[in-house]
Design a protein around this motif. Sequence first.
Motif, short mmCIF file in Angstrom:
data_model
loop_
_atom_site.label_atom_id
_atom_site.label_comp_id
_atom_site.label_asym_id
_atom_site.label_seq_id
_atom_site.Cartn_x
_atom_site.Cartn_y
_atom_site.Cartn_z
N GLN A 101 0.82 -1.21 0.00
CA GLN A 101 0.00 0.00 0.00
C GLN A 101 0.86 1.26 0.00
O GLN A 101 0.56 2.24 -0.69
N ASP A 170 -9.04 -3.36 15.70
CA ASP A 170 -8.62 -2.00 15.40
C ASP A 170 -7.10 -1.92 15.43
O ASP A 170 -6.43 -2.95 15.61
N TYR A 171 -6.59 -0.71 15.26
CA TYR A 171 -5.14 -0.50 15.17
C TYR A 171 -4.74 0.64 16.11
O TYR A 171 -5.40 1.68 16.16
N GLU A 200 -9.36 2.80 12.95
CA GLU A 200 -10.10 1.68 12.37
C GLU A 200 -9.35 1.02 11.22
O GLU A 200 -9.73 -0.06 10.77
N SER A 201 -8.33 1.69 10.71
CA SER A 201 -7.55 1.15 9.59
C SER A 201 -6.12 1.67 9.71
O SER A 201 -5.79 2.41 10.66
N LEU A 202 -5.30 1.33 8.74
CA LEU A 202 -3.91 1.82 8.71
C LEU A 202 -3.76 3.07 7.85
O LEU A 202 -2.64 3.45 7.51
N ASP A 203 -4.86 3.72 7.54
CA ASP A 203 -4.79 4.92 6.69
C ASP A 203 -3.88 5.99 7.28
O ASP A 203 -3.19 6.70 6.55
#
Length: 218
Positions: A101, A170-171, A200-203
Amino acid sequence: MDRHLFDAAQAIIQNRSRRLSDEDILERLRSLYQARGSLSGLIIDEADDLPSSSTYRARFGSLARAYQLVGFTSDRDFRYIEINRALRALHPEIVASAIKQIALIGGKVVQEEATQLLTVNGEFTVSVCIARCLATASGALRWQIRFDTSLAPDVIVALRMDPDNTEILDYYILPRANLPTPQARLGEHNGLALDSFRFESLDQLYEMAARVNVDDVR
């Protein structure tokens, strides 16, 4: 036994096992259990007329499930072992996905093979760990984050698993300064000091890794 002979014997056993039904190999496992009074991966692998323990895992999803089907209950927590196995397999998948990513958004990641530490754009380092979910006697959920202090990563990415330890909950994307000790014990709610780093994500990690086009900032 000579290694070549051992490999040849294993190949013969595996070929035979492909022709056996699930009930056939369970019956052999049941007979082994009755004869030995116990079961383990080693006991199965040492038996001459049984498929390997890996075959039982593949056929029934886990050794614990195969044991259950033949009536064997171990004092050891096989579910705990199987979860550990699954989480170890998940870790490289998460790391590979993150590297891919970051590359897609123009970043560059170098991964140290021995430590799995990630260096992003030559600017900061990232350590990824998976925190399994454990329930206390009272039913409260807890997660233990552990990281290798010798790596001194700039950022620790901790994946919290759900109560069944089958899905990512989660992260936590934490600056190392927020984890002064090698371990941190998380609850369901941890106060603003930690939960402000929950995502909630690795964004958020990907935003940190993104390269900005010069034309975009003119």
